[in-house]
Scaffold this active site. Structure first.
Site, PDB file in Angstrom:
ATOM      1  N   ASP A   1      39.849  42.674  31.086  1.00  0.00           N
ATOM      2  CA  ASP A   1      39.405  43.662  31.736  1.00  0.00           C
ATOM      3  C   ASP A   1      38.195  43.856  32.273  1.00  0.00           C
ATOM      4  O   ASP A   1      37.289  43.903  31.444  1.00  0.00           O
ATOM      5  CB  ASP A   1      39.764  44.769  30.548  1.00  0.00           C
ATOM      6  CG  ASP A   1      39.640  46.301  31.003  1.00  0.00           C
ATOM      7  OD1 ASP A   1      40.587  46.681  31.938  1.00  0.00           O
ATOM      8  OD2 ASP A   1      38.790  46.943  30.777  1.00  0.00           O
TER       9      ASP A   1
ATOM     10  N   THR B   1      38.297  45.741  38.159  1.00  0.00           N
ATOM     11  CA  THR B   1      37.809  44.671  38.730  1.00  0.00           C
ATOM     12  C   THR B   1      37.992  44.474  40.160  1.00  0.00           C
ATOM     13  O   THR B   1      36.896  44.151  40.788  1.00  0.00           O
ATOM     14  CB  THR B   1      38.543  43.419  38.354  1.00  0.00           C
ATOM     15  OG1 THR B   1      38.984  43.497  36.839  1.00  0.00           O
ATOM     16  CG2 THR B   1      38.373  42.012  38.537  1.00  0.00           C
TER      17      THR B   1
HETATM   18  P1  ADP Z   1      41.964  45.598  37.865  1.00  0.00           P
HETATM   19  O1  ADP Z   1      40.860  45.816  37.080  1.00  0.00           O
HETATM   20  O2  ADP Z   1      41.281  45.617  39.376  1.00  0.00           O
HETATM   21  O3  ADP Z   1      43.093  46.481  37.769  1.00  0.00           O
HETATM   22  P2  ADP Z   1      43.679  43.663  37.489  1.00  0.00           P
HETATM   23  O4  ADP Z   1      43.462  42.219  36.798  1.00  0.00           O
HETATM   24  O5  ADP Z   1      44.508  44.715  36.569  1.00  0.00           O
HETATM   25  O6  ADP Z   1      42.458  44.120  37.822  1.00  0.00           O
HETATM   26  O7  ADP Z   1      44.451  43.307  38.632  1.00  0.00           O
HETATM   27  C1  ADP Z   1      45.078  44.060  39.694  1.00  0.00           C
HETATM   28  C2  ADP Z   1      45.578  43.334  40.684  1.00  0.00           C
HETATM   29  O8  ADP Z   1      46.900  42.522  40.358  1.00  0.00           O
HETATM   30  C3  ADP Z   1      46.200  44.346  41.916  1.00  0.00           C
HETATM   31  O9  ADP Z   1      45.780  43.749  43.127  1.00  0.00           O
HETATM   32  C4  ADP Z   1      47.394  44.192  41.566  1.00  0.00           C
HETATM   33  O10 ADP Z   1      48.187  44.537  42.723  1.00  0.00           O
HETATM   34  C5  ADP Z   1      47.777  42.689  41.326  1.00  0.00           C
HETATM   35  N1  ADP Z   1      48.997  42.527  40.679  1.00  0.00           N
HETATM   36  C6  ADP Z   1      49.475  42.995  39.479  1.00  0.00           C
HETATM   37  N2  ADP Z   1      50.695  42.513  39.161  1.00  0.00           N
HETATM   38  C7  ADP Z   1      51.103  41.635  40.097  1.00  0.00           C
HETATM   39  C8  ADP Z   1      52.056  40.691  40.177  1.00  0.00           C
HETATM   40  N3  ADP Z   1      53.037  40.600  39.617  1.00  0.00           N
HETATM   41  N4  ADP Z   1      52.004  39.733  41.202  1.00  0.00           N
HETATM   42  C9  ADP Z   1      50.846  39.910  42.325  1.00  0.00           C
HETATM   43  N5  ADP Z   1      49.769  40.559  41.947  1.00  0.00           N
HETATM   44  C10 ADP Z   1      49.865  41.529  41.018  1.00  0.00           C
END
Ligand code: ADP
Ligand code: MG
Length: 547
Positions: free
Chosen positions: A62, A96
């Protein structure tokens, strides 16, 4: 190389760095912070282990957690940490993304500065681009309604990405059910107060044992062994008072000279306690929960009446209990009436990981609920909690705004393309800054492709060509399949507000950093240190004490 950079930008002991040098240094720091969290992005993102001076470790995926745990001293580094904190506080997810975007905006700004474009021109261009970008995000978004549980579950699942992977499906279902309970209509608008979802952690069992309690979980036991351990159709009295004899004033002397007098005194105390218990019984309460203490004798009387009692419950739990059961918290026993009692289908004491806990559950229409998080180790439980917090945030934001987007880099790509078209209509040097902003957005699909082991350049080329057609609007990076494809069908859905907030936070910090052209050390301060290893720190850049 690090030494060299340090000499170049901020000689040891320097008191002041100006102009281009100051900008270069600040940009370097901002990029280093972004670099530290970049590899955690998305479901295939890696975790970071942060070790503090005491040897305590945190393993997390996170962004906000990693940055807040890292020992970042440099003021520009701290500004970047603020981006994550603001993002977290405003929308609960996308930290992120916001930080990585800010880092890339700085990287592109550096190139523009190298081409002798004035910082204020870049700031102007970025500002226009941010306004347009938010507009395009809104245009690309589609509606989601509160009753559309399927989509809400998808949103919960998407935001849980990378954390608690093995039970993400089950946890998403819990999140949507919990929010369904606590959502409240205010002035015709649905509001979710996230404080009304209480997260309780107990190490032990497995993530799959994590459960939603339609009511409140109290980390206390039933006070007396003679009381029942389960009460059905409980009538609950909530007290903010002690079921004890009020202490005599400290300087009051009670003169007792004969055994009769002593007996009379004890009798009076007993009677007082008995009266309290009778008052509880008279209104029909079967469960008494108090924030204060309960005298041993009062416990005995309550047990004799078959009434269950719990004492020394936290104020926040009392408030939650009131919302869950519909009870009023009473401060003097005389006031207690039938109307003040709350209801729960069941009040039961259960052993969880060896500790007795009281479950006030099966509440009819609880406006406050609990999730009991279980997991094999403390690290798993902590990371599951962060996953739940993120997805509660994401689903709440979606309900509040009512608009969602396709993630997986798809919306960023779409907005990037539209922004490029817009830049052409602007012309001049600002056009270059707007184009840089558009390019910066590509960092999201690019990084997602990298984490999935896909070729980033090929992926971007494919994405661009798909998005130039009408049917390609929702094409993104499927990290699980290693393919570029329609991600609306693949159900990667995120709230609009997470994306627009990321644009706000990232562009604001970029603007702030770009406006600084002079770093003056206040008296008594040592020169801010460069990160050792500078920009070469790659994925493992997140070690504490580096900035
Ligand atoms: P943040 O802290 O920015 O939320 P995350 O590690 O949670 O970072 O990642 C978020 C990103 O991952 C977003 O751009 C989201 O659209 C992408 N994401 C989430 N699930 C998937 C998936 N199954 N396939 C591709 N991208 C994904
Ligand atoms: Mg996230």
């Amino acid at each position: 190389m690090a030494e060299q950079q340090q000499d170049e930008f901020m000689p040891a002991g320097a008191k002041r760095t100006k102009g281009r040098d100051a900008q270069r240094l600040n940009i370097l720091i901002a990029r280093a912070v972004a670099q530290a969290v970049k590899s955690t992005l998305g479901p295939k993102g890696m975790d970071k282990m942060i070790v503090d001076d005491m040897g305590d470790t945190i393993v997390s995926n996170d962004g906000a957690t990693i940055l807040s745990e890292m020992a970042i001293e440099h003021p520009v580094g701290k500004m970047m940490v603020e981006v994550a904190k603001t993002q977290d506080a405003e929308v609960g997810d996308g930290t992120t993304t916001a930080v990585v975007l800010a880092g890339t905006l700085m990287e592109k700004a550096e190139k523009l500065l190298d081409d002798s474009i004035h910082p204020s021109l870049i700031v102007n261009g970025y500002r226009q681009a941010a306004v347009e970008a938010k507009k395009y995000y809104e245009e690309t978004a589609f509606d989601v309604s509160f009753s559309d549980k399927k989509t809400l579950r998808t949103i919960a699942l998407t935001s849980m990405t990378g954390k608690a992977a093995e039970s993400a499906e089950e946890l998403s279902t819990l999140v949507v059910a919990a929010i369904n309970n606590v959502a409240d209509k205010q002035n015709g608008k649905l509001i979710v107060d996230q404080d009304n979802i209480k997260l309780e952690k107990k190490t032990g069992g497995s993530l799959k044992d994590t459960e939603l309690i339609s009511g409140i979980l109290i980390d206390k036991e039933i006070v007396h062994t003679g009381m029942p351990r389960t009460i059905k159709d409980a009538k609950i009295a909530l007290l903010d008072m002690a079921l004890e004899i009020s202490e005599p004033e400290s300087d009051t002397k009670i003169e007792i000279s004969t055994p009769d007098q002593l007996q009379a005194f004890i009798d009076r105390e007993e009677k007082e306690l008995k009266t309290m218990v009778e008052a509880v019984k008279k209104v029909g309460a079967t469960v008494v929960i108090t924030q204060k203490g309960i005298d041993d004798l009062a416990q005995h009387y309550l047990a004799k009446e078959g009434i269950v009692a719990v004492r020394r419950v936290k104020k926040s739990d009392m408030d939650a209990l009131a919302r869950a059961t519909g009870a009023n918290v009473i401060t003097t026993i005389k006031e207690l009436s039938k109307a003040d009692l709350g209801n729960a289908g069941k009040v039961v004491e259960r052993k969880v990981a060896g500790d007795a806990m009281v479950f006030v559950q099966e509440c009819k229409n609880p406006k406050s609920v609990s999730i009991l998080i279980r997991g094999g180790t403390e690290h798993i439980v902590d990371e599951a909690e962060r996953a739940l917090v993120d997805s509660i945030g994401a689903v709440s934001s979606s309900i509040k705004v009512g608009k969602v987007l396709v993630g997986a880099g798809s919306c960023e790509m779409e907005v990037s393309m539209r922004l490029r078209d817009y830049a052409k209509t602007v012309g001049g040097r600002e056009q270059l800054a707007i184009e840089s902003f558009a390019e910066s957005l590509e960092i999201i699909p690019r990084t997602l492709a990298e984490t999935a082991g896909m070729d980033p350049i090929d992926s971007l080329v494919t994405l661009r060509s798909k998005h130039s057609t009408k049917s390609g609007k929702y094409v993104g990076v499927n990290v699980h399949k290693g393919k570029i494809e329609d991600m609306k069908n693949a159900k990667v859905i995120e709230p609009l507000s997470v994306k627009t907030q990321a644009i706000d936070s990232a562009s604001e910090v970029a603007e702030m950093i770009l406006r600084i052209d002079d770093i003056i050390l206040g008296s008594g301060k040592a020169a801010p240190q460069m990160p050792p290893g500078g920009m070469d720190m790659g994925g493992m850049g997140g070690m504490p004490g580096m900035m």
